[in-house]
Design an enzyme around this catalytic site. Structure first.
Site, PDB file in Angstrom:
ATOM      1  N   ILE A 132       7.075  -2.767   2.578  1.00  0.00           N
ATOM      2  CA  ILE A 132       6.734  -3.827   2.576  1.00  0.00           C
ATOM      3  C   ILE A 132       7.543  -4.779   3.544  1.00  0.00           C
ATOM      4  O   ILE A 132       8.158  -5.410   3.065  1.00  0.00           O
ATOM      5  CB  ILE A 132       6.598  -4.214   1.019  1.00  0.00           C
ATOM      6  CG1 ILE A 132       6.141  -2.371   0.490  1.00  0.00           C
ATOM      7  CG2 ILE A 132       5.598  -5.101   0.574  1.00  0.00           C
ATOM      8  CD1 ILE A 132       5.380  -2.225   0.202  1.00  0.00           C
ATOM      9  N   ARG A 148      17.040  -8.616  41.878  1.00  0.00           N
ATOM     10  CA  ARG A 148      18.524  -7.505  41.746  1.00  0.00           C
ATOM     11  C   ARG A 148      18.314  -6.683  43.230  1.00  0.00           C
ATOM     12  O   ARG A 148      17.342  -6.040  43.741  1.00  0.00           O
ATOM     13  CB  ARG A 148      17.717  -6.343  40.487  1.00  0.00           C
ATOM     14  CG  ARG A 148      18.918  -5.342  40.979  1.00  0.00           C
ATOM     15  CD  ARG A 148      20.378  -5.233  40.387  1.00  0.00           C
ATOM     16  NE  ARG A 148      21.181  -3.960  40.338  1.00  0.00           N
ATOM     17  CZ  ARG A 148      22.138  -4.314  40.376  1.00  0.00           C
ATOM     18  NH1 ARG A 148      23.367  -4.865  40.010  1.00  0.00           N
ATOM     19  NH2 ARG A 148      23.289  -3.204  40.114  1.00  0.00           N
ATOM     20  N   ALA A 199       3.276   8.460  -0.248  1.00  0.00           N
ATOM     21  CA  ALA A 199       2.367   8.565   0.709  1.00  0.00           C
ATOM     22  C   ALA A 199       2.075   7.450   1.497  1.00  0.00           C
ATOM     23  O   ALA A 199       2.348   6.170   1.399  1.00  0.00           O
ATOM     24  CB  ALA A 199       1.227   8.558  -0.790  1.00  0.00           C
ATOM     25  N   GLY A 200       1.282   7.023   2.756  1.00  0.00           N
ATOM     26  CA  GLY A 200       1.883   6.395   4.288  1.00  0.00           C
ATOM     27  C   GLY A 200       0.232   6.386   4.395  1.00  0.00           C
ATOM     28  O   GLY A 200      -0.465   5.899   3.771  1.00  0.00           O
ATOM     29  N   GLU A 230      -0.368   0.539  10.581  1.00  0.00           N
ATOM     30  CA  GLU A 230      -1.871   0.442  10.339  1.00  0.00           C
ATOM     31  C   GLU A 230      -2.487   2.142  10.760  1.00  0.00           C
ATOM     32  O   GLU A 230      -3.206   2.043  11.141  1.00  0.00           O
ATOM     33  CB  GLU A 230      -2.070  -0.220  11.569  1.00  0.00           C
ATOM     34  CG  GLU A 230      -1.467  -1.463  10.634  1.00  0.00           C
ATOM     35  CD  GLU A 230      -2.288  -2.677   9.717  1.00  0.00           C
ATOM     36  OE1 GLU A 230      -2.860  -1.768   8.600  1.00  0.00           O
ATOM     37  OE2 GLU A 230      -1.123  -3.767   9.867  1.00  0.00           O
ATOM     38  N   GLY A 253      17.532   0.265  35.671  1.00  0.00           N
ATOM     39  CA  GLY A 253      18.407   1.073  35.169  1.00  0.00           C
ATOM     40  C   GLY A 253      19.631   0.483  34.322  1.00  0.00           C
ATOM     41  O   GLY A 253      19.225   0.636  33.261  1.00  0.00           O
ATOM     42  N   LEU A 287       0.742  -1.246  -0.045  1.00  0.00           N
ATOM     43  CA  LEU A 287      -0.229  -0.258   0.472  1.00  0.00           C
ATOM     44  C   LEU A 287       0.843   0.951   0.013  1.00  0.00           C
ATOM     45  O   LEU A 287       1.517   2.266  -0.587  1.00  0.00           O
ATOM     46  CB  LEU A 287      -0.970  -0.364   1.158  1.00  0.00           C
ATOM     47  CG  LEU A 287      -1.759  -1.406   1.575  1.00  0.00           C
ATOM     48  CD1 LEU A 287      -2.418  -0.900   2.784  1.00  0.00           C
ATOM     49  CD2 LEU A 287      -2.646  -1.215   0.443  1.00  0.00           C
ATOM     50  N   THR A 288       1.700   1.012   0.741  1.00  0.00           N
ATOM     51  CA  THR A 288       2.550   2.577   0.787  1.00  0.00           C
ATOM     52  C   THR A 288       3.676   2.873   0.331  1.00  0.00           C
ATOM     53  O   THR A 288       4.348   1.653  -0.255  1.00  0.00           O
ATOM     54  CB  THR A 288       3.081   2.380   2.159  1.00  0.00           C
ATOM     55  OG1 THR A 288       2.563   2.543   3.436  1.00  0.00           O
ATOM     56  CG2 THR A 288       3.895   4.278   2.530  1.00  0.00           C
ATOM     57  N   GLU A 289       3.210   3.961  -0.088  1.00  0.00           N
ATOM     58  CA  GLU A 289       5.060   4.321  -0.934  1.00  0.00           C
ATOM     59  C   GLU A 289       5.374   5.650  -0.597  1.00  0.00           C
ATOM     60  O   GLU A 289       4.816   5.871   0.596  1.00  0.00           O
ATOM     61  CB  GLU A 289       4.417   5.068  -2.365  1.00  0.00           C
ATOM     62  CG  GLU A 289       3.287   4.054  -2.781  1.00  0.00           C
ATOM     63  CD  GLU A 289       2.449   4.802  -4.227  1.00  0.00           C
ATOM     64  OE1 GLU A 289       2.868   5.956  -4.648  1.00  0.00           O
ATOM     65  OE2 GLU A 289       1.401   3.587  -4.983  1.00  0.00           O
TER      66      GLU A 289
END
Length: 387
Positions: free
Chosen positions: A156, A270, A129-130, A365, A341, A124-126
């Protein structure tokens, strides 16, 4: 409301938990740090039938209820969140095919996807374009009985193993609104012009590849158009992402659970000033808050999953669960690091990996900021209520 698991769900969870404790937990830190692909773990998931989670029984899958689906991602992420990514993208794509594919497409792919003989993802993602998928630039022009695809996809998951890979394209770039000209095409591995060009380096989410994919004149038959109808691609993708948000929420719970487990164990073992650090009020406060965050996130996630099992539209519920659980995972990972820590900053301890894995949950998502807008609009329009 009954938050108890059924006997079948409990047995399934116990089986998964045993698998994670035996096959994932002992090797996760070493394999993640060395960049080793988890081939043996993938084979184990195949044997358990996990690649068939979202595949109907009629095609050889498990057809898991959504609560069991969430259980899967919680337990695997407790061991190593990156492994859940391999299964997550595959399951979203299987859901897409099972619910929107033609019968020919289902028969062709789902039986082998159910066993893991084939694997898949979703493109989907480019680069530009997300979250705004209507802004994609990948196009597919019709040429006789074929489509010719040109464009680039980013981030991807499973790109090097996907066969087929569903790719969101614009079949009509001039359409207004833009979504009416968007479709999904099923691109098979080895198709000329289809190239996975690079694995993207990441802060966390190791174990699975996230890749750039270039499609340069990729020619696919028109029979590979998902559902056989143009202009439905965005709706098809968004419907599948509802399950994706459940799996992200469940992954977040898994991260939070592991953070809690590690913090509790460390607080007991600890010592400082001659006694366990768990005796000190400051540590107790962080530990208690982690437990509260974890349990609240778990309940919200399974509430959203159960709504989907009830057959109601649950984009608001899944969005709410994803927002809340992902942010609790971040807080739990940070508090676990603080309880450890200096050792919490060391790659010799698990919490360092949890701290790197957790941020993706608030981004993947759909970013949480965008999802808040989606939830708010549903509330303002009266399509969703909180009561």
């Amino acid at each position: 409301m009954d938050f108890r698991f059924t006997d079948e769900q409990r047995l399934y969870r116990d089986t998964l938990r045993a698998f994670v404790d035996k096959e994932i937990v002992p090797v996760a830190r070493e394999w993640e740090q060395s960049g080793r692909y988890p081939t043996e773990i993938v084979e184990g998931m195949k044997k358990l039938g996990l690649f068939g989670l979202a595949v109907p029984e009629s095609y050889g899958g498990l057809a898991a209820d959504t609560v069991s689906f969430a259980l899967t991602f919680e337990e695997i992420s407790r061991g190593w969140m990156g492994i859940a990514g391999i299964l997550g993208s595959h399951s979203v794509s299987c859901f897409l095919l099972a619910n929107h594919g033609t019968e020919e497409q289902k028969q062709r792919y789902l039986p082998e996807l159910a066993t893991g003989a084939r694997r898949t993802g979703i493109a989907l993602t480019e680069p530009g374009a997300g979250t705004d998928l209507q802004g994609i630039r990948t196009t597919a022009r019709r040429d006789g009985d074929d489509y010719v695809i040109d464009g680039t996809k980013m981030w991807i998951t499973n790109a090097r193993h996907a066969d087929p890979l569903p790719v969101l394209v614009k079949t009509d770039p001039s359409a207004s609104p833009a979504h009416t000209g968007m479709s999904i095409l099923l691109v098979e591995a080895g198709t000329p012009g289809f190239e996975v060009t690079a694995d993207i380096g990441k802060l966390g989410y190791k174990g699975t590849e996230s890749c750039e994919v270039v499609l340069d004149g990729v020619r696919v038959p028109s029979s590979q158009l998902l559902g056989g109808v143009e202009g439905r691609g965005l709706q098809q993708a968004l419907s599948s992402l509802e399950t994706g948000r459940i799996n992200i929420a469940a992954r977040s719970v898994g991260i939070a659970q592991r953070a809690y487990d590690e913090a509790l164990s460390y607080a007991r073992e600890r010592e400082a000033f001659g006694r366990p650090i768990g005796d000190f009020q400051a540590v107790q406060q962080r530990l208690a808050q982690t437990a509260v965050r974890l349990q609240a996130a778990r309940l919200m996630t399974y509430w959203a999953a159960s709504r989907m099992d009830d057959g109601v539209r649950m984009d608001t519920e899944s969005g709410m669960a994803k927002i809340f659980a992902s942010e609790q995972a971040l807080e739990c990972a940070l508090d676990a690091m603080r309880i450890h820590g200096g050792y919490g900053y060391s790659t010799e301890f698990e919490v360092e990996r949890l701290y790197r894995d957790a941020p993706l949950m608030s981004i993947g998502e759909g970013t949480n900021d965008v999802l808040r807008g989606v939830v708010a609009k549903a509330l303002l329009s009266g399509k969703a209520t909180v009561r």
